[in-house]
Design an enzyme around this catalytic site. Structure first.
Site, PDB file in Angstrom:
ATOM      1  N   HIS A   1     -65.112  22.234 -16.144  1.00 29.27           N
ATOM      2  CA  HIS A   1     -65.073  21.733 -17.517  1.00 29.27           C
ATOM      3  C   HIS A   1     -66.142  22.384 -18.376  1.00 29.27           C
ATOM      4  O   HIS A   1     -67.178  22.806 -17.880  1.00 29.27           O
ATOM      5  CB  HIS A   1     -65.202  20.210 -17.567  1.00 29.27           C
ATOM      6  CG  HIS A   1     -66.592  19.702 -17.244  1.00 29.27           C
ATOM      7  ND1 HIS A   1     -66.799  18.660 -16.392  1.00 29.27           N
ATOM      8  CD2 HIS A   1     -67.822  20.061 -17.668  1.00 29.27           C
ATOM      9  CE1 HIS A   1     -68.104  18.420 -16.294  1.00 29.27           C
ATOM     10  NE2 HIS A   1     -68.747  19.259 -17.058  1.00 29.27           N
TER      11      HIS A   1
ATOM     12  N   ASP B   1     -66.100  21.149 -11.807  1.00 33.83           N
ATOM     13  CA  ASP B   1     -64.654  21.015 -11.951  1.00 33.83           C
ATOM     14  C   ASP B   1     -64.135  21.891 -13.075  1.00 33.83           C
ATOM     15  O   ASP B   1     -63.043  21.680 -13.585  1.00 33.83           O
ATOM     16  CB  ASP B   1     -64.258  19.554 -12.188  1.00 33.83           C
ATOM     17  CG  ASP B   1     -64.910  18.989 -13.457  1.00 33.83           C
ATOM     18  OD1 ASP B   1     -64.671  17.808 -13.765  1.00 33.83           O
ATOM     19  OD2 ASP B   1     -65.671  19.731 -14.127  1.00 33.83           O
TER      20      ASP B   1
ATOM     21  N   GLU C   1     -63.084  17.235 -19.627  1.00 33.47           N
ATOM     22  CA  GLU C   1     -62.710  17.080 -18.233  1.00 33.47           C
ATOM     23  C   GLU C   1     -61.324  17.663 -17.957  1.00 33.47           C
ATOM     24  O   GLU C   1     -60.547  17.872 -18.886  1.00 33.47           O
ATOM     25  CB  GLU C   1     -62.705  15.588 -17.864  1.00 33.47           C
ATOM     26  CG  GLU C   1     -64.002  14.878 -18.224  1.00 33.47           C
ATOM     27  CD  GLU C   1     -65.162  15.256 -17.320  1.00 33.47           C
ATOM     28  OE1 GLU C   1     -65.752  14.348 -16.726  1.00 33.47           O
ATOM     29  OE2 GLU C   1     -65.467  16.455 -17.209  1.00 33.47           O
TER      30      GLU C   1
ATOM     31  N   ASP D   1     -72.743  17.670 -26.581  1.00 34.45           N
ATOM     32  CA  ASP D   1     -72.325  16.336 -26.168  1.00 34.45           C
ATOM     33  C   ASP D   1     -73.486  15.357 -26.101  1.00 34.45           C
ATOM     34  O   ASP D   1     -74.643  15.728 -26.287  1.00 34.45           O
ATOM     35  CB  ASP D   1     -71.645  16.410 -24.784  1.00 34.45           C
ATOM     36  CG  ASP D   1     -72.369  17.357 -23.824  1.00 34.45           C
ATOM     37  OD1 ASP D   1     -71.721  17.873 -22.897  1.00 34.45           O
ATOM     38  OD2 ASP D   1     -73.582  17.610 -24.030  1.00 34.45           O
TER      39      ASP D   1
END
Lengths: 275, 411
Positions: free
Chosen positions: A143, A141, A148, A72
């Protein structure tokens, strides 16, 4: 899945680095046959990169015939900004090893046409013959990359708006000023990583423990996108004790019990010296 | 592994295994050079997908910006102030020799002289880039003749002048007179003068307007006179403590500029220090350094005898005796000038002041570059700067010197 549990961050990083080293060397990469590696950024893989650099400096590992694809990059952050993922990869890895710059691929968050940039990235991966080993991390979380909660489990490389959790987690890299954290990023999709022949997820620290629990002991769920790898044929989770804090005792005991099997993957550790 | 040549065909050199001076600290990092300038390797990697054509292994040594000497009167038997018929050759000779001291740029200095000397010498000393032939010439430093008779030091009294010219002091005659005396100012980088001389104001302003640095020295100015000169543009003090009034607690004189509150907010006053252990007591050096560390500029103020072996030498009209780092008028205990080399000054400064290695190195590179207004291309290792480098061991001994990325001297 293999769940490899090491005592602390340092040992987990070392195990992961040794594994990557052995995989590359076993593959015997050449100019005709490159080893393709997917790479993460962030604080978790930092120590692993340090060890890989050490292996290179000692002459045991060369990246000359390795192609890399990062997961990313932030959108709109100048490439030279110290917190861009380009800067991270240059300072923490590329500048210390012998990889050919033409083989180091990172998404361009400042491209004119972001969607086209994502499509081109997917094509580059396909042209390289797919990813041999995709190394990743996990967010608090759950991910993977910037996929997400709510991301499709078959998603491809695309633009994502970051969740509040992620922005908060990244604020420490921007002087704890939430307003300075980029709100969008280009990311490989869950499906993109699932296409890799092998996946290794690094998870260390107590703050990742709940996400690890959700990823491997609960069901496959797009709210915890790392859970998708329950359906991948070859995934290794490398973690430290703290990251296992939310797992069932039985799970931890089982995987610790077969650690001697896992360790055969990194012992003996191979070398490219005298090649 | 060369670059993909999208930006430039020029070969790229990578200095590896070195500690480079960057952001006021030493970092274990590689230094990249292309086309004589320091290159941003991250841009090279991502924009050009390029890498080095050749590597220079520095063996763990320190790689710092080349030293800049803004006050050097000659050396190795050459005296810049003596018109010899080929001053250009004399400057070139010294320029080549100072490479051994890590000096990559300098300001040949002329002491108080009669007009005919300036008219003869100045056109022969041109600003020029350094290279294998020698250190770069940044411009001439004219120390005098507009100085105080009382503080002449070793300057010849009969050639000392005031600014009075046909128009009288303070009038336009001041500047015209200056031009009459010096002739051409094209290759002049700095002028040392005494600001208490009548008519200095317009001169200081004119010189600054022309981009020439004005330095205060060989003067009996009090602090207010010095501050006024700084407000008009003066930015340097020539060899602090020497040839000026001593610090007094009710009138600190020129020395007081180090902590003056009358300096314009956007400027610094720099000050030269001859850190040879002889011209300034180490305690005085420490006081100055602690009072104003960012303004300290190491200078050699070296004379003709610098670089010559111990013993007697006849230089012009004088016989000099060299004993160690002392140069005496032969048969006396009168110091006849400084013979320390720039690298000796850097080592001595570090030792005497207890400062860090980066501070010692910056006093000989960054600060003089800032003083001369050339810090965007000299005096530091930032991307885009000229690759004038000095390779030093841990004790700050010079092992090699580079100009525009090319090795020009090695021990």
């Amino acid at each position: 899945m293999r769940l490899v549990i090491l005592e602390d961050y340092e040992l987990a990083s070392e195990w992961a680095a040794k594994y990557i080293r052995n995989r590359i060397i076993q593959f015997k990469p050449t100019a005709e046959k490159y080893f393709t590696l997917g790479l993460p950024t962030g604080s978790t893989p930092y120590n692993c990169y340090e060890k890989l650099i050490d292996y290179h400096k000692s002459g045991d590992l060369s990246f000359k015939y390795v192609k890399t694809f990062n997961m990313d990059e932030y959108v709109g952050l100048p490439r030279a900004h110290p917190e861009s993922y380009h800067s991270y990869m240059w300072n923490n890895f590329f500048k210390h090893v012998d990889i050919d710059p033409a083989n180091a691929h990172i998404l361009d968050g400042n491209a004119q046409d972001l969607e086209a940039e994502c499509a081109i990235f997917e094509k580059k991966i396909a042209d390289a013959g797919g990813i041999d080993l995709f190394v990743g991390g996990i967010g608090p979380d759950g991910h993977i990359a910037f996929n997400e909660p709510g991301s499709s489990l078959v998603s491809r490389t695309r633009v994502k708006t970051l969740a509040k959790d992620t922005i908060v987690a990244n604020a420490r890299f921007f002087g704890n000023d939430l307003s300075k954290v980029p709100t969008m990023a280009l990311t490989v999709g869950v499906g993109t990583v699932m296409d890799a022949r092998e996946v290794m997820i690094l998870i260390t620290g107590a703050h990742k423990a709940f996400a690890l629990y959700k990823a491997i002991e609960d069901g496959v769920n797009h709210m915890w996108t790392v859970s998708a790898f329950q359906q991948h044929p070859r995934t290794i989770f490398v973690c430290d004790e703290d990251a296992t804090l939310e797992l069932r005792v039985k799970t931890v005991k089982y995987f610790k019990g077969i650690m001697h099997v896992h360790n055969r993957l990194v012992d003996p550790v191979l070398t490219m010296k005298n090649d | 592994m060369p670059s993909n040549k999208t930006v430039s065909d020029a070969p790229i050199t990578q200095f590896i295994n070195c500690q480079i001076l960057k952001d006021h600290k030493l970092h274990r990092e590689d230094l990249w050079v292309r086309d004589g300038r320091i290159l941003d390797p991250e841009k090279l990697f991502f924009d050009e997908q390029g890498y080095a054509d050749r590597r220079v292994d520095c063996g763990g040594d320190i790689l710092a910006p080349g030293f800049i000497d803004v006050q050097i009167n000659g050396g190795y038997g050459v005296d810049f102030s003596q018109p010899s018929g080929d001053t250009g050759a004399g400057v070139a000779f010294v320029a080549r020799k100072v490479l051994e001291h890590g000096v990559t740029s300098f300001c040949p200095t002329l002491v108080t002289s009669p007009p005919h000397v300036y008219h003869q010498v100045l056109p022969e000393v041109k600003v020029q880039n350094g290279g294998v032939h020698g250190a770069g010439v940044l411009g001439v430093h004219l120390e005098g003749p507009f100085i105080s008779l009382e503080k002449k030091g070793a300057h010849p009294e009969r050639f000392i002048r005031t600014f009075g010219g046909p128009g009288g002091p303070g009038g336009p005659g001041g500047v015209d007179h200056l031009l009459e005396v010096y002739g051409c100012l094209d290759n002049v980088a700095m002028v040392t003068l005494a600001p208490e001389l009548a008519g200095s104001q317009s001169v200081v302003e004119e010189l600054c307007h022309r981009g020439i640095r004005v330095s205060l020295g060989h003067s009996v100015a009090n602090l207010s006179q010095a501050e006024e000169a700084v407000q008009q543009g003066a930015s340097f003090i020539t060899h602090l403590f020497n040839a000026m009034l001593p610090f007094h607690h009710r009138d600190p004189g020129i020395v007081g500029l180090l902590t003056s509150d009358q300096i314009p907010a956007d400027r610094l006053v720099y000050y030269g220090m001859i850190a040879d252990g002889i011209h300034t007591n180490p305690a005085a050096l420490r006081i100055a350094h602690r009072a104003h560390p960012t303004g300290l500029v190491l200078v050699t103020d070296a004379i003709t005898a610098m670089g010559l072996p111990p013993g007697r030498h006849t230089l012009g009209q004088q016989v000099i005796e060299i004993q160690g780092l002392h140069a005496y008028v032969a048969g006396t205990t009168t110091l006849s000038g400084s013979i320390a080399t720039m690298d000796m000054c850097v080592r001595h400064f570090k030792h005497a002041s207890g400062c860090s290695v980066p501070e010692a190195l910056e006093a000989a590179s960054l600060h003089p570059a800032q003083l001369l207004g050339i810090s965007s291309r000299k005096g530091s290792l930032q991307y885009g700067s000229d690759a004038d480098l000095v390779l030093l061991d841990d004790q700050l001994n010079v092992k090699a010197t580079f100009i525009s990325g090319e090795e020009v001297w090695r021990k």
